[in-house]
Write a protein that holds these residues in place. Structure first.
Motif, PDB file in Angstrom:
ATOM      1  N   ASN A  67       0.795  -1.233   0.000  1.00  0.00           N
ATOM      2  CA  ASN A  67       0.000   0.000   0.000  1.00  0.00           C
ATOM      3  C   ASN A  67       0.825   1.280   0.000  1.00  0.00           C
ATOM      4  O   ASN A  67       0.311   2.331  -0.383  1.00  0.00           O
ATOM      5  N   CYS A  68       2.068   1.199   0.455  1.00  0.00           N
ATOM      6  CA  CYS A  68       2.886   2.417   0.556  1.00  0.00           C
ATOM      7  C   CYS A  68       4.273   2.217  -0.043  1.00  0.00           C
ATOM      8  O   CYS A  68       5.220   2.919   0.315  1.00  0.00           O
ATOM      9  N   GLY A  69       4.400   1.256  -0.951  1.00  0.00           N
ATOM     10  CA  GLY A  69       5.707   0.900  -1.481  1.00  0.00           C
ATOM     11  C   GLY A  69       6.447   2.018  -2.181  1.00  0.00           C
ATOM     12  O   GLY A  69       7.676   2.016  -2.233  1.00  0.00           O
ATOM     13  N   LYS A  70       5.727   2.997  -2.711  1.00  0.00           N
ATOM     14  CA  LYS A  70       6.365   4.087  -3.438  1.00  0.00           C
ATOM     15  C   LYS A  70       6.741   5.265  -2.536  1.00  0.00           C
ATOM     16  O   LYS A  70       7.398   6.200  -2.984  1.00  0.00           O
ATOM     17  N   ASN A  71       6.293   5.210  -1.295  1.00  0.00           N
ATOM     18  CA  ASN A  71       6.568   6.302  -0.357  1.00  0.00           C
ATOM     19  C   ASN A  71       7.675   5.872   0.608  1.00  0.00           C
ATOM     20  O   ASN A  71       7.444   5.122   1.554  1.00  0.00           O
ATOM     21  N   LYS A  72       8.879   6.368   0.374  1.00  0.00           N
ATOM     22  CA  LYS A  72      10.033   5.963   1.173  1.00  0.00           C
ATOM     23  C   LYS A  72       9.895   6.377   2.636  1.00  0.00           C
ATOM     24  O   LYS A  72      10.319   5.651   3.543  1.00  0.00           O
ATOM     25  N   ASN A  73       9.298   7.551   2.874  1.00  0.00           N
ATOM     26  CA  ASN A  73       9.162   8.032   4.254  1.00  0.00           C
ATOM     27  C   ASN A  73       8.237   7.145   5.072  1.00  0.00           C
ATOM     28  O   ASN A  73       8.517   6.828   6.232  1.00  0.00           O
ATOM     29  N   ILE A  74       7.125   6.727   4.458  1.00  0.00           N
ATOM     30  CA  ILE A  74       6.190   5.855   5.175  1.00  0.00           C
ATOM     31  C   ILE A  74       6.837   4.505   5.460  1.00  0.00           C
ATOM     32  O   ILE A  74       6.691   3.942   6.556  1.00  0.00           O
ATOM     33  N   LEU A  75       7.574   3.990   4.473  1.00  0.00           N
ATOM     34  CA  LEU A  75       8.271   2.725   4.692  1.00  0.00           C
ATOM     35  C   LEU A  75       9.309   2.858   5.807  1.00  0.00           C
ATOM     36  O   LEU A  75       9.453   1.972   6.653  1.00  0.00           O
ATOM     37  N   PHE A  76      10.014   3.970   5.813  1.00  0.00           N
ATOM     38  CA  PHE A  76      11.064   4.214   6.798  1.00  0.00           C
ATOM     39  C   PHE A  76      10.492   4.242   8.218  1.00  0.00           C
ATOM     40  O   PHE A  76      10.943   3.491   9.094  1.00  0.00           O
ATOM     41  N   TRP A  77       9.483   5.091   8.430  1.00  0.00           N
ATOM     42  CA  TRP A  77       8.900   5.215   9.771  1.00  0.00           C
ATOM     43  C   TRP A  77       7.989   4.039  10.099  1.00  0.00           C
ATOM     44  O   TRP A  77       7.856   3.647  11.264  1.00  0.00           O
ATOM     45  N   GLY A  78       7.377   3.458   9.071  1.00  0.00           N
ATOM     46  CA  GLY A  78       6.601   2.250   9.292  1.00  0.00           C
ATOM     47  C   GLY A  78       7.481   1.115   9.773  1.00  0.00           C
ATOM     48  O   GLY A  78       7.078   0.307  10.621  1.00  0.00           O
ATOM     49  N   GLY A  79       8.707   1.063   9.250  1.00  0.00           N
ATOM     50  CA  GLY A  79       9.662   0.049   9.690  1.00  0.00           C
ATOM     51  C   GLY A  79      10.020   0.206  11.154  1.00  0.00           C
ATOM     52  O   GLY A  79      10.224  -0.790  11.868  1.00  0.00           O
ATOM     53  N   LEU A  80      10.090   1.451  11.618  1.00  0.00           N
ATOM     54  CA  LEU A  80      10.361   1.701  13.041  1.00  0.00           C
ATOM     55  C   LEU A  80       9.213   1.174  13.896  1.00  0.00           C
ATOM     56  O   LEU A  80       9.441   0.546  14.943  1.00  0.00           O
ATOM     57  N   ILE A  81       7.975   1.415  13.451  1.00  0.00           N
ATOM     58  CA  ILE A  81       6.808   0.928  14.194  1.00  0.00           C
ATOM     59  C   ILE A  81       6.792  -0.596  14.237  1.00  0.00           C
ATOM     60  O   ILE A  81       6.506  -1.205  15.278  1.00  0.00           O
ATOM     61  N   VAL A  82       7.108  -1.234  13.091  1.00  0.00           N
ATOM     62  CA  VAL A  82       7.158  -2.694  13.045  1.00  0.00           C
ATOM     63  C   VAL A  82       8.195  -3.214  14.050  1.00  0.00           C
ATOM     64  O   VAL A  82       7.927  -4.153  14.812  1.00  0.00           O
ATOM     65  N   ALA A  83       9.367  -2.583  14.074  1.00  0.00           N
ATOM     66  CA  ALA A  83      10.439  -3.029  14.968  1.00  0.00           C
ATOM     67  C   ALA A  83      10.061  -2.852  16.435  1.00  0.00           C
ATOM     68  O   ALA A  83      10.172  -3.787  17.239  1.00  0.00           O
ATOM     69  N   ILE A  84       9.589  -1.650  16.781  1.00  0.00           N
ATOM     70  CA  ILE A  84       9.270  -1.362  18.183  1.00  0.00           C
ATOM     71  C   ILE A  84       8.118  -2.229  18.682  1.00  0.00           C
ATOM     72  O   ILE A  84       8.150  -2.766  19.794  1.00  0.00           O
ATOM     73  N   SER A  85       7.086  -2.388  17.855  1.00  0.00           N
ATOM     74  CA  SER A  85       5.927  -3.173  18.277  1.00  0.00           C
ATOM     75  C   SER A  85       6.287  -4.646  18.442  1.00  0.00           C
ATOM     76  O   SER A  85       5.856  -5.308  19.387  1.00  0.00           O
TER      77      SER A  85
END
Length: 337
Positions: free
Chosen positions: A47-65
């Motif tokens: 859903n957000c593959g083209k948005n690097k910022n969402i992937l970047f911060w989304g990755g932080l949420i995935v890691a922390i959660s």
């Protein structure tokens, strides 16, 4: 008394992993962690593959959660165990939980099986296909067109790197947890830190890559894994020569291993591969295929021999000796401090 019981549970869990490994009748924590990571990561990529910022911060949420839930579950079981005065069921959960954090039996069995297949005289097409399938299960590189020599090198590199991620990293953090709980049950304990490290390791292995979407999605996961594996990898570096015949070359081997290991992008993988390479006298590194790209890793121990099945078996022996040494040292530290 509760701390002693926890300590005995820990020793029992190590023995259980060494003799039995992961029981098939239990769901492994990595399966649950992996399912969660995959679902969230796939959603972000699709859903957000083209948005690097969402992937970047989304990755932080995935890691922390992922790490937070793993830590919380482990801490909850620890608190119930202590506050219920060594409840048997919770003690059993801790026993199997700690055992699941360590991968000695699974890691060593898989590479020994590969070594045994390679050493067979009948290296026909069917045998080579079976070897490739088994190697592919333990490595992230593409080995579909690899020679037997490359398959052995790939297996050895995976064994030496994963010995830290799958054995000595978890052991180190479990040690720290048992030590901390001598002071307060509310501090991180062995199961909470063991589960947390397992989550960190799984995150790195699933999304901690440097290509495509994962360059952004897995950035934080890779960095967190680097931090939490930094100390264990260097403890392996300085203790492995102690259980080898090359202890008289201690200073020289440490220096060479550290200098070669520093050539790798990863601050830990190169270090762990190098110390095993120098002690076993083999050469590691070189060309490997990842996806459709050929990556050339720095050469470790350039004057070493090519990997053989015998080398793999010797490295497995070193891992078991080092694990035994670590346990002895931890027992001494636990009862002295």
């Amino acid at each position: 008394m509760a701390e002693i019981n926890l300590f005995l549970i820990f020793l029992g869990s190590i023995g259980f992993d060494f003799l039995i490994g992961d029981p098939r009748f239990l769901i492994h924590p990595v399966q649950v962690i992996g399912f969660y990571i995959k679902k969230i990561s796939d959603y972000l990529i699709n859903n957000c593959g083209k948005n690097k910022n969402i992937l970047f911060w989304g990755g932080l949420i995935v890691a922390i959660s992922t790490i937070g839930m793993s830590f919380g579950l482990g801490k909850l079981i620890e608190l119930i165990y202590f506050q219920s005065r060594n409840n048997f069921f919770c003690g059993l959960l801790i026993f199997f939980g700690l055992s699941s954090c360590i991968a000695t039996k699974g890691l060593i069995s898989s590479v020994k099986e590969i070594a045994a297949l390679v050493e067979r005289e009948e290296n026909n097409d069917q045998n080579k296909r079976i070897i490739k399938e088994k190697v592919q299960r333990i490595v992230s590189r593409d080995v579909s067109s690899s020679s037997l020599e490359h398959l052995l090198r790939s297996s050895t590199e995976s064994l030496t790197e994963n010995s830290v991620d799958g054995i000595f990293g978890p052991l180190f953090w479990i040690f720290i947890g048992i030590f901390l709980m001598k002071f307060s049950i509310f501090l991180p304990g062995p199961l909470s830190l063991g589960f947390s490290y397992k989550a960190i390791s799984t995150l790195d292995s699933m999304i901690g890559y440097k290509y495509d979407y994962f360059r952004y999605l897995g950035f934080f996961s890779a960095k967190i894994e680097d931090m939490f594996t930094f100390v264990p990898s260097r403890l392996v570096l300085i203790t492995l020569p102690l259980v080898s015949p090359k202890i008289n070359e201690y200073g020289s081997i440490l220096k060479k291993s550290y200098l070669d290991g520093k050539k790798y992008d990863s601050p830990n993988a190169g270090i762990s591969e190098a110390i095993f390479a120098y002690i076993s006298g083999i050469k590691l590194g070189g060309k490997s295929k990842y996806k459709n790209e050929i990556i050339e890793k720095p050469i470790i121990n350039a004057n070493g021999d090519i990997c053989t099945g015998k080398n793999i078996k010797y490295i497995c022996q070193l891992i078991l000796r080092l694990q035994f040494l670590w346990i002895i040292l931890f027992v001494l530290i636990f009862f002295i401090i």
